[in-house]
Design an enzyme around this catalytic site. Structure first.
Site, short mmCIF file in Angstrom:
data_model
loop_
_atom_site.label_atom_id
_atom_site.label_comp_id
_atom_site.label_asym_id
_atom_site.label_seq_id
_atom_site.Cartn_x
_atom_site.Cartn_y
_atom_site.Cartn_z
N CYS A 246 -117.71 76.52 16.05
CA CYS A 246 -117.89 75.17 16.91
C CYS A 246 -116.45 74.29 16.95
O CYS A 246 -116.11 73.85 15.81
CB CYS A 246 -118.86 74.53 15.73
SG CYS A 246 -119.17 72.60 16.23
N CYS B 172 -116.74 70.49 15.46
CA CYS B 172 -116.79 70.58 14.31
C CYS B 172 -115.35 70.79 13.37
O CYS B 172 -115.07 69.90 12.70
CB CYS B 172 -117.63 71.88 13.60
SG CYS B 172 -119.35 71.88 14.21
#
Lengths: 109, 284
Positions: free
Chosen positions: A32, A35
């Site tokens: 991700c 993230c």
């Protein structure tokens, strides 16, 4: 010096959130991108609140049980716990203020 | 750290290219990252840009791009999905790669984004703007991909590839590049329905059951692009140095407000680049 960000397993997680110290949990995953972008902010929070707030990261692939329990459908999602209760859920990339505001409110409230 | 650039310019229109050539003139390293074509290319004639009377928007843009190229600036095409301010630098998620830059100049133009009912309510609870970000969380589940951008088909195919049960919705006919196993609905999503999280979407008059909906627009609202960015009436708030409320983040062109005109965009691009260069020098 203790690590400023911890990576609990499910059992450790349950103990953490029911304890007396507020806990900020960053639900994330290796793949991700946003993230990864939030990573430095989470680490900074870990240092800034060391001893007052426990800052933890949960990999949603590794601990899908926790991700399912909290209905995580978009990451990063940050959940702030106090005495076992969810105080706030913050979805997506935010600037540090979004997190410090909640934590400061908890610690000073 | 060595590949951290001085200035990332988001947008390859007149404001972005003006910023880029002025950044290079100040000896700064710069990359131009662009998601879509500038509306200037579609202008039939431009009559109010000094020195170029009765020229088509397309021809003028071509000159701008040649000018930039002569200085070694080639626009890179892709999607900047998020920009994260991290104190003394920024991280940019550009088509799934992270780019680090000391400063960022937003020259993203204006986008008409009309949110649909349920969109804000279920953001992060089934609604997503980024297939490569959230796709993995929908493996084995149903998701509708609403394609409003040219690269939406690719994203739908990507989601299908990782095991999401995808339905693709877009206006017009079925896109040729869409994976043959993906069902297609011609139309637009008009409403997102759910309780705690998304359970269905309304497409045309029909209710389609789904757990996720990926809304892939050509543009992203500035406030969704950069966390904490201040806007006013939908435009990015700047001062006369083209500074936003975030240190190191500048904006130029149509995205800062009216008049939405070429000369203003080019002028603001110059100011933004010079102020960004000054800001970088002040950090040293």
């Amino acid at each position: 010096m203790a690590a400023s960000v911890i990576y609990p397993n499910v059992e450790e997680f349950d103990q953490l959130i029911s304890g007396g110290t507020p806990v900020l949990v960053d639900f994330w995953a290796e793949w991700c991108m946003p993230c990864k972008m939030l990573g430095p902010v989470i680490e900074q929070l870990g240092e800034q609140y060391q001893g007052r707030v426990t800052v933890a990261k949960v990999d949603v692939d590794e601990h899908s049980e926790l991700a399912a329990r909290y209905g995580i459908q978009s990451i990063p999602t940050v959940i702030i716990f106090n005495k076992g209760e969810i105080v706030d859920t913050i979805v997506g990339l935010r600037n540090p203020d979004a997190y410090t505001k909640v934590l400061d409110g908890l610690l000073n409230g | 750290m060595s590949d951290r650039i001085d200035i990332a310019v988001i947008g390859g229109g007149p404001a972005g290219l003006s910023a880029a050539i002025n950044a290079v003139a100040r000896g700064k390293t710069v990359r131009v990252l662009s998601a879509s074509e500038t509306p200037l290319k579609r202008a039939e004639t431009v009559d109010n840009y000094l020195g170029f009377y009765n020229i088509t928007g397309g021809d003028l843009m071509k000159k701008f791009e040649e000018h930039a190229l002569a200085l070694g600036i080639a626009t890179e095409h892709g999607r900047a999905a998020n920009i994260m301010p991290l104190g003394n630098y920024f991280m940019i998620n550009f088509s799934g790669n992270i780019i680090e830059a000391t400063t960022v100049i937003l020259a993203i133009g204006v986008a008409r984004i009309r949110e649909i009912p349920g969109e804000a309510e279920f953001l992060g609870k089934g609604v997503s703007y980024c297939a490569t970000c959230d796709g993995m969380l929908f493996r084995g589940k149903k998701a509708v991909v609403w394609g409003l951008a040219s690269d939406a088909v690719e994203e739908a195919n990507f989601l299908h590839g990782i095991g999401v049960d995808v339905t693709f919705a877009a206006k017009g006919g079925r896109p040729e590049e869409l994976n043959a196993d993906i069902p297609f609905i011609s139309g637009a999503v008009s409403e997102i329905i759910g309780e705690k999280s998304v359970t269905a979407v309304k497409i045309n008059k029909d209710i389609v059951d789904t757990e996720g909906v990926f809304i892939l627009r050509q543009a992203i609202a500035p406030t969704n692009l950069v966390p904490g960015l201040e806007t006013e009436n939908g435009y990015i708030k700047v001062n006369n140095k083209m500074e936003t409320n975030i240190p190191g983040l500048f904006a130029a062109g149509d995205c800062t407000g009216v008049p939405l005109q070429l000369s203003k965009a080019v002028g603001e691009g110059l100011v933004a680049a010079q102020m960004a260069a000054k800001y970088i020098d002040s950090l040293k």
